[in-house]
Design an enzyme around this catalytic site. Structure first.
Site, mmCIF file in Angstrom:
data_model
loop_
_atom_site.group_PDB
_atom_site.id
_atom_site.type_symbol
_atom_site.label_atom_id
_atom_site.label_comp_id
_atom_site.label_asym_id
_atom_site.label_seq_id
_atom_site.Cartn_x
_atom_site.Cartn_y
_atom_site.Cartn_z
ATOM 1 N N GLY A 52 -12.949 7.002 -21.552
ATOM 2 C CA GLY A 52 -11.587 6.976 -21.013
ATOM 3 C C GLY A 52 -11.562 6.424 -19.595
ATOM 4 O O GLY A 52 -10.672 5.648 -19.229
ATOM 5 N N GLU A 175 -7.987 2.132 -26.840
ATOM 6 C CA GLU A 175 -9.160 3.005 -26.866
ATOM 7 C C GLU A 175 -9.137 3.803 -28.159
ATOM 8 O O GLU A 175 -8.144 4.457 -28.475
ATOM 9 C CB GLU A 175 -9.143 3.938 -25.652
ATOM 10 C CG GLU A 175 -10.379 4.821 -25.627
ATOM 11 C CD GLU A 175 -10.354 5.892 -24.537
ATOM 12 O OE1 GLU A 175 -9.575 5.777 -23.563
ATOM 13 O OE2 GLU A 175 -11.117 6.863 -24.685
ATOM 14 N N GLN A 227 -29.017 2.030 -30.200
ATOM 15 C CA GLN A 227 -29.141 0.993 -31.242
ATOM 16 C C GLN A 227 -28.546 1.477 -32.561
ATOM 17 O O GLN A 227 -27.849 0.740 -33.254
ATOM 18 C CB GLN A 227 -30.607 0.641 -31.451
ATOM 19 C CG GLN A 227 -31.215 -0.129 -30.294
ATOM 20 C CD GLN A 227 -32.652 -0.534 -30.608
ATOM 21 O OE1 GLN A 227 -32.967 -0.970 -31.706
ATOM 22 N NE2 GLN A 227 -33.532 -0.371 -29.631
ATOM 23 N N GLY A 396 0.993 27.845 -17.088
ATOM 24 C CA GLY A 396 0.319 28.600 -18.133
ATOM 25 C C GLY A 396 1.311 29.207 -19.108
ATOM 26 O O GLY A 396 2.527 29.055 -18.962
ATOM 27 N N CYS A 423 5.065 25.478 -12.094
ATOM 28 C CA CYS A 423 5.649 25.877 -13.376
ATOM 29 C C CYS A 423 5.543 27.387 -13.618
ATOM 30 O O CYS A 423 6.336 28.145 -13.079
ATOM 31 C CB CYS A 423 5.017 25.059 -14.508
ATOM 32 S SG CYS A 423 6.090 24.990 -15.938
ATOM 33 N N GLN A 427 7.481 30.482 -11.722
ATOM 34 C CA GLN A 427 8.135 31.635 -12.343
ATOM 35 C C GLN A 427 7.521 32.940 -11.832
ATOM 36 O O GLN A 427 8.228 33.924 -11.594
ATOM 37 C CB GLN A 427 8.017 31.533 -13.871
ATOM 38 C CG GLN A 427 8.752 30.313 -14.419
ATOM 39 C CD GLN A 427 8.451 30.005 -15.885
ATOM 40 O OE1 GLN A 427 7.640 30.678 -16.518
ATOM 41 N NE2 GLN A 427 9.098 28.981 -16.424
ATOM 42 N N HIS A 552 5.709 19.822 -12.901
ATOM 43 C CA HIS A 552 4.265 19.596 -12.706
ATOM 44 C C HIS A 552 4.081 18.381 -11.803
ATOM 45 O O HIS A 552 3.962 17.249 -12.300
ATOM 46 C CB HIS A 552 3.586 19.347 -14.051
ATOM 47 C CG HIS A 552 3.558 20.550 -14.935
ATOM 48 N ND1 HIS A 552 2.559 21.492 -14.884
ATOM 49 C CD2 HIS A 552 4.434 20.981 -15.879
ATOM 50 C CE1 HIS A 552 2.801 22.441 -15.764
ATOM 51 N NE2 HIS A 552 3.940 22.163 -16.384
ATOM 52 N N GLU A 554 1.633 17.290 -10.395
ATOM 53 C CA GLU A 554 0.346 16.607 -10.617
ATOM 54 C C GLU A 554 0.468 15.427 -11.577
ATOM 55 O O GLU A 554 -0.341 14.505 -11.553
ATOM 56 C CB GLU A 554 -0.736 17.580 -11.126
ATOM 57 C CG GLU A 554 -0.397 18.370 -12.374
ATOM 58 C CD GLU A 554 0.418 19.621 -12.096
ATOM 59 O OE1 GLU A 554 0.940 19.760 -10.967
ATOM 60 O OE2 GLU A 554 0.557 20.452 -13.008
HETATM 61 N N1 GLN Z 1 5.266 29.441 -20.044
HETATM 62 C C1 GLN Z 1 6.224 28.937 -19.125
HETATM 63 C C2 GLN Z 1 7.418 28.302 -19.819
HETATM 64 O O1 GLN Z 1 7.366 27.985 -20.989
HETATM 65 C C3 GLN Z 1 5.589 27.954 -18.164
HETATM 66 C C4 GLN Z 1 5.098 26.704 -18.810
HETATM 67 C C5 GLN Z 1 4.132 25.930 -17.959
HETATM 68 O O2 GLN Z 1 3.541 26.442 -17.013
HETATM 69 N N2 GLN Z 1 3.918 24.689 -18.305
HETATM 70 O O3 GLN Z 1 8.438 28.115 -19.217
#
Ligand code: GLN
Length: 577
Positions: A52, A175, A227, A396, A423, A427, A552, A554
């Site tokens: 990658g 790829e 090979q 998460g 995210c 929360q 996010h 990132e």
């Molecule tokens: N579990 C949370 C939601 O569904 C946060 C999702 C996440 O962190 N991507 O809103």
């Protein structure tokens, strides 16, 4: 296709017409052979050797020569997209601007090619089969028995050629997921062989990334496994044009000679690629070994896209600017999550942090903080909180480790330690605040506690009717309206509207917005129409850097263009005691 109301006889006549030939070619409308050329990258011997990254680097090298290159991943698994994959097993789920949930390789293509990709840059076997079955049910195969060859392979060629047309690409770089010899990608390989047969050999360049082992007990390189791997590729009817030999240390010339002799690939097209210290050096290393030139030569396009005078200079500068200076300050930051055993799970976060190293001039070390151990009050883990300059609480799902997350956020808020919540981290910043400042001891998200009296985080309204788990979160790029004068506003260069990528089902419960605001939470980023809170912060007077985002950041961070939320965090960490 026969008309909808055609009689059965007419339908059969049409079938009879088509069934005269064994060729099965579904060229998209307006497709012209040779207008787009293809680079097909396969892997042999084993996975995890950086296929990658090599694909991404080649993409960058071609793009730097002003070639319109579209990277594409043909993923072997049967999932329709990556959305339902466990990130602990498969690495992070990357989200594109159009909301497609993909493999993490798409993240590295976007970062290295510095362009947004979309749904058609990522195709799984699941999506191919889904389309083949749809066509069969719709009668589009006109009575033929539907076969892997030619129908599945035709569908694979279809998605490849459609991407070429749709993006008016000069080159589509494909790829192939997995390794040669897997059952799963056999049809993708066959489709690529057919593509070269139909479009012409000069229009498809096959690159194989293989691995040269160097057993410690022998202390020398051995080429036999490579090979065998290459031979396996040749058994599928594909003659590689270029072979990239990954290895731990530099391979000697005689290894290249052995590979060349056994594969019919000229010695000058065998490229060594040993481990390097810094991934941003890879494109330059590949250019120094002529990879892009060799690929263009096989495609007979090296004259059409010559290297411009500034090409190498630009790449050299890019490589240097991505690295922190020798004397850069070293800082240690924490990432507090539940998948701390596998860095692939948080790969975009790690990359976003890395992107700050050059522009922020800091050498950043990551300390993984296991929130389950924090919950268990493990001394060692608790000590880490003091040792780091700032903490990121990532996204998460589910309840595991969340009590620890809340502890970590409380610590950051009270000890005035720089904090970036992403995210689920956003929360949980709300939950922590509701519990410890608003005084609602049972405050929670309904994702974890359906019966809480204080559901400060709750399902988004449109999520309440949805069943099943595939591809139905609030996904992809959305506008964020940034509050003038806020920290976020400063970070984003005083822009009022920014676009960031989301992947969530839950949100700040609108019923609590006012109460949060009255007690010090500043919602500095919102949806422009609906009461969806997207950035929260504490004022500079209260805290040096307490910022959390429902999205996010990132996913939009790129080399030399770090996402402002991350750069702000790293700068705050640099200032922290
Ligand atoms: N579990 C949370 C939601 O569904 C946060 C999702 C996440 O962190 N991507 O809103």
């Amino acid at each position: 296709m026969p008309e909808k109301d055609a009689t059965l006889n007419e339908v059969f006549e049409e079938i009879a017409d088509k069934s005269g030939t064994e060729f099965f070619l579904e060229l998209p409308k307006n497709y012209k052979k040779g207008q787009t050329k293809y680079v097909v990258i396969t892997g042999s011997v084993m996975s995890g050797i950086g296929k990658g990254m090599i694909s991404s680097s080649l993409c960058k090298l071609l793009k730097d020569r002003e070639i319109n290159v579209e990277p594409m991943k043909l993923e072997a698994y049967l999932n329709v997209d990556s959305g339902t994959l466990n990130p602990f097993r498969h690495g992070e789920v990357f989200v594109l601007d159009d909301g497609t949930e993909t493999d993490m390789d798409l993240g590295s293509y976007e970062r290295f090619a510095d362009k947004n990709l979309s749904k058609n840059n990522f195709v799984t076997s699941g999506r191919i089969y889904q389309e083949v079955i749809r066509k069969e049910r719709a009668g589009e195969y006109l009575g033929r028995d539907v076969q892997f060859i030619p129908h599945v392979t035709a569908e694979i060629k279809n998605v490849v050629r459609k991407l070429a047309l749709e993006k008016k690409a000069d080159i589509v770089l494909i790829e192939i997921g997995g390794t040669v010899g897997d059952y799963e990608n056999l049809f993708a390989l066959e489709a690529m062989r057919e593509l070269a047969y139909e479009d012409g050999k000069q229009n498809v360049c096959f690159v194989n990334v293989t691995y040269i082992i160097e057993p410690k007990t022998l202390g020398e390189h051995k080429s036999k496994a490579a090979q065998f791997g290459i031979r396996q590729l040749m058994q599928t009817g594909i003659q590689p044009d270029v072979i990239i030999c990954r290895s731990e240390t530099k391979i000697p010339e005689r290894i290249k000679e052995k590979i060349s002799m056994s594969s019919n690939v000229h010695l000058s097209n065998i490229v060594g690629c040993e481990n390097i210290g810094n991934i941003y050096e890879l494109p330059l290393a590949m250019r120094e070994r002529n990879l892009d030139e060799i690929v263009l030569e096989t495609l007979e396009w090296n004259k059409k896209f010559p290297m411009t005078g500034t090409g190498n200079k630009k790449l050299y500068e890019w490589t240097e600017k991505n690295k922190p200076k020798e004397n850069a300050e070293k800082i240690k930051i924490g990432i507090a999550g539940k998948y701390t055993g596998s860095s692939d799970t948080y790969i975009s976060i790690l990359k976003a942090v890395e992107h700050c190293e050059g522009p922020g001039n800091a050498k950043i070390e990551i300390e993984w903080i296991d929130t389950e151990k924090i919950e268990a009050r493990d001394k060692n883990e608790l000590q880490k909180l003091d040792q780091v300059k700032g903490i990121i609480v990532p996204g998460g799902f589910g309840s595991r480790g969340t009590k620890g997350k809340i502890e970590v956020i409380k610590y950051c808020r009270e000890q005035k330690k720089p904090f970036l919540g992403l995210c689920f981290g956003f929360q949980h910043a709300l939950i922590e605040f509701a519990r410890n400042v608003l005084g609602y001891a049972d405050a929670n998200t309904t994702e974890i506690d359906l019966k809480t009296k204080h559901p400060v985080v709750d399902l988004l309204p449109e999520q309440k009717q949805i069943e099943g788990l595939g591809g139905n979160m609030r996904l992809g790029g959305q506008d964020v309206e940034v509050k003038e004068g806020s920290i976020a506003w400063e970070l984003y260069g005083k822009q009022k509207h920014v676009r960031e990528r989301f992947r969530h089902r839950y949100e700040c419960n609108p019923e609590y917005i006012q109460e949060f605001e009255q007690n010090g939470i500043i919602f500095s980023g919102k949806h422009s129409k609906y009461p969806i809170m997207q950035i929260l912060e504490l004022s500079k007077k209260e805290h040096p850097y307490f910022l959390a985002v429902q999205y996010h950041p990132e996913f939009t961070s790129r080399p030399l263009k770090p996402n402002p939320c991350y750069l702000g965090f790293i700068n705050a960490c640099k200032k922290a005691q």
